[in-house]
Write a protein that holds these residues in place. Structure first.
Motif, PDB file in Angstrom:
ATOM      1  N   VAL A   9       0.976  -1.348   0.022  1.00 47.14           N
ATOM      2  CA  VAL A   9      -0.192  -0.295   0.135  1.00 47.14           C
ATOM      3  C   VAL A   9       0.981   1.225  -0.187  1.00 47.14           C
ATOM      4  CG1 VAL A   9      -2.034  -1.133   1.427  1.00 47.14           C
ATOM      5  CG2 VAL A   9       0.146   0.317   2.224  1.00 47.14           C
ATOM      6  N   VAL A  11      -0.151   5.609   0.701  1.00 47.70           N
ATOM      7  CA  VAL A  11      -0.171   6.884   0.868  1.00 47.70           C
ATOM      8  C   VAL A  11      -0.034   8.109   0.472  1.00 47.70           C
ATOM      9  CG1 VAL A  11      -1.663   8.188   2.523  1.00 47.70           C
ATOM     10  CG2 VAL A  11      -1.255   6.192   2.604  1.00 47.70           C
ATOM     11  N   CYS A  16      -3.826  12.939   1.178  1.00 50.99           N
ATOM     12  CA  CYS A  16      -4.774  12.673   2.168  1.00 50.99           C
ATOM     13  C   CYS A  16      -4.632  13.603   2.975  1.00 50.99           C
ATOM     14  CB  CYS A  16      -3.806  11.665   3.004  1.00 50.99           C
ATOM     15  SG  CYS A  16      -4.291  11.195   4.409  1.00 50.99           S
ATOM     16  N   CYS A  22      -8.894   4.899   6.923  1.00 50.98           N
ATOM     17  CA  CYS A  22      -7.682   3.593   6.516  1.00 50.98           C
ATOM     18  C   CYS A  22      -7.055   3.356   8.031  1.00 50.98           C
ATOM     19  CB  CYS A  22      -6.526   4.228   5.791  1.00 50.98           C
ATOM     20  SG  CYS A  22      -5.259   5.439   6.962  1.00 50.98           S
ATOM     21  N   GLU A  40       1.975   4.530   4.996  1.00 48.51           N
ATOM     22  CA  GLU A  40       1.640   3.562   5.286  1.00 48.51           C
ATOM     23  C   GLU A  40       2.962   2.785   5.949  1.00 48.51           C
ATOM     24  OE1 GLU A  40       2.444   5.568   2.542  1.00 48.51           O
ATOM     25  OE2 GLU A  40       4.140   5.249   1.883  1.00 48.51           O
ATOM     26  N   LEU A  55      -7.901  -3.693   0.861  1.00 49.60           N
ATOM     27  CA  LEU A  55      -8.637  -3.397  -0.056  1.00 49.60           C
ATOM     28  C   LEU A  55      -9.533  -1.950   0.146  1.00 49.60           C
ATOM     29  CD1 LEU A  55      -8.499  -7.054  -2.234  1.00 49.60           C
ATOM     30  CD2 LEU A  55      -7.508  -4.572  -3.006  1.00 49.60           C
ATOM     31  N   ARG A  58      -8.825   1.334   0.705  1.00 48.98           N
ATOM     32  CA  ARG A  58      -8.406   1.904  -0.027  1.00 48.98           C
ATOM     33  C   ARG A  58      -9.519   2.740  -0.755  1.00 48.98           C
ATOM     34  NH1 ARG A  58      -6.825  -0.763  -5.528  1.00 48.98           N
ATOM     35  NH2 ARG A  58      -8.048  -1.754  -5.594  1.00 48.98           N
ATOM     36  N   CYS A  61     -11.180   5.249   1.423  1.00 49.96           N
ATOM     37  CA  CYS A  61     -10.591   6.856   1.545  1.00 49.96           C
ATOM     38  C   CYS A  61     -10.995   7.753   0.257  1.00 49.96           C
ATOM     39  CB  CYS A  61      -9.341   6.505   1.462  1.00 49.96           C
ATOM     40  SG  CYS A  61      -8.663   8.436   1.173  1.00 49.96           S
ATOM     41  N   PHE A  64      -8.960   8.934  -2.133  1.00 48.96           N
ATOM     42  CA  PHE A  64      -8.478   8.323  -3.245  1.00 48.96           C
ATOM     43  C   PHE A  64      -7.168   8.090  -2.660  1.00 48.96           C
ATOM     44  CE2 PHE A  64     -12.312   9.457  -5.172  1.00 48.96           C
ATOM     45  CZ  PHE A  64     -13.309   8.887  -5.452  1.00 48.96           C
ATOM     46  N   ILE A  66      -5.164   6.125  -1.550  1.00 46.26           N
ATOM     47  CA  ILE A  66      -4.501   4.934  -1.532  1.00 46.26           C
ATOM     48  C   ILE A  66      -3.737   4.607  -2.015  1.00 46.26           C
ATOM     49  CG2 ILE A  66      -4.412   2.457   0.253  1.00 46.26           C
ATOM     50  CD1 ILE A  66      -5.745   3.766   2.349  1.00 46.26           C
ATOM     51  N   GLU A  67      -2.829   4.081  -2.530  1.00 41.98           N
ATOM     52  CA  GLU A  67      -2.368   3.326  -3.950  1.00 41.98           C
ATOM     53  C   GLU A  67      -2.439   1.552  -3.876  1.00 41.98           C
ATOM     54  OE1 GLU A  67       0.327   3.462  -7.657  1.00 41.98           O
ATOM     55  OE2 GLU A  67       0.658   5.037  -6.275  1.00 41.98           O
ATOM     56  N   ILE A  68      -2.705   0.642  -4.231  1.00 40.64           N
ATOM     57  CA  ILE A  68      -2.560  -0.443  -4.466  1.00 40.64           C
ATOM     58  C   ILE A  68      -0.909  -1.115  -5.437  1.00 40.64           C
ATOM     59  CG2 ILE A  68      -3.099  -2.934  -3.895  1.00 40.64           C
ATOM     60  CD1 ILE A  68      -4.339  -2.018  -1.744  1.00 40.64           C
TER      61      ILE A  68
END
Ligand code: F3S
Length: 71
Positions: A9, A11, A16, A22, A40, A55, A58, A61, A64, A66-68
């Motif tokens: 993950v 951020v 943010c 999260c 993270e 997941l 994400r 949030c 948007f 948070i990236e995986i």
């Protein structure tokens, strides 16, 4: 069936806004700084079994942020 892929993950600090969802969903994946913004933990590596929490974080949030990353 469990996947062999590991995920991380990340951020986006520019996105943010400190909604804290999260951290509440996955306190072992995200920590808050002194301003309440998330980052993270430990390079963002998601231990086996916590993928769904990542997941969910994400998805929840509102910024948007948070990236995986699949590896
Ligand atoms: Fe920030 Fe989104 Fe978490 S705004 S504190 S990354 S829920």
């Amino acid at each position: 069936m469990a996947s062999n892929k590991s995920i991380r993950v990340r951020v986006d600090q520019a996105k943010c806004q400190g909604h804290n969802r999260c951290h509440r969903i996955a306190p072992t994946l995200f920590e808050l700084d002194e301003l309440g913004h998330s980052r993270e933990i430990g390079g963002g590596e998601v231990p086996a079994g916590l993928e769904q929490k990542a997941l969910l974080a994400r998805a929840n949030c509102p910024e948007f942020a948070i990236e995986i990353i699949e590896e």
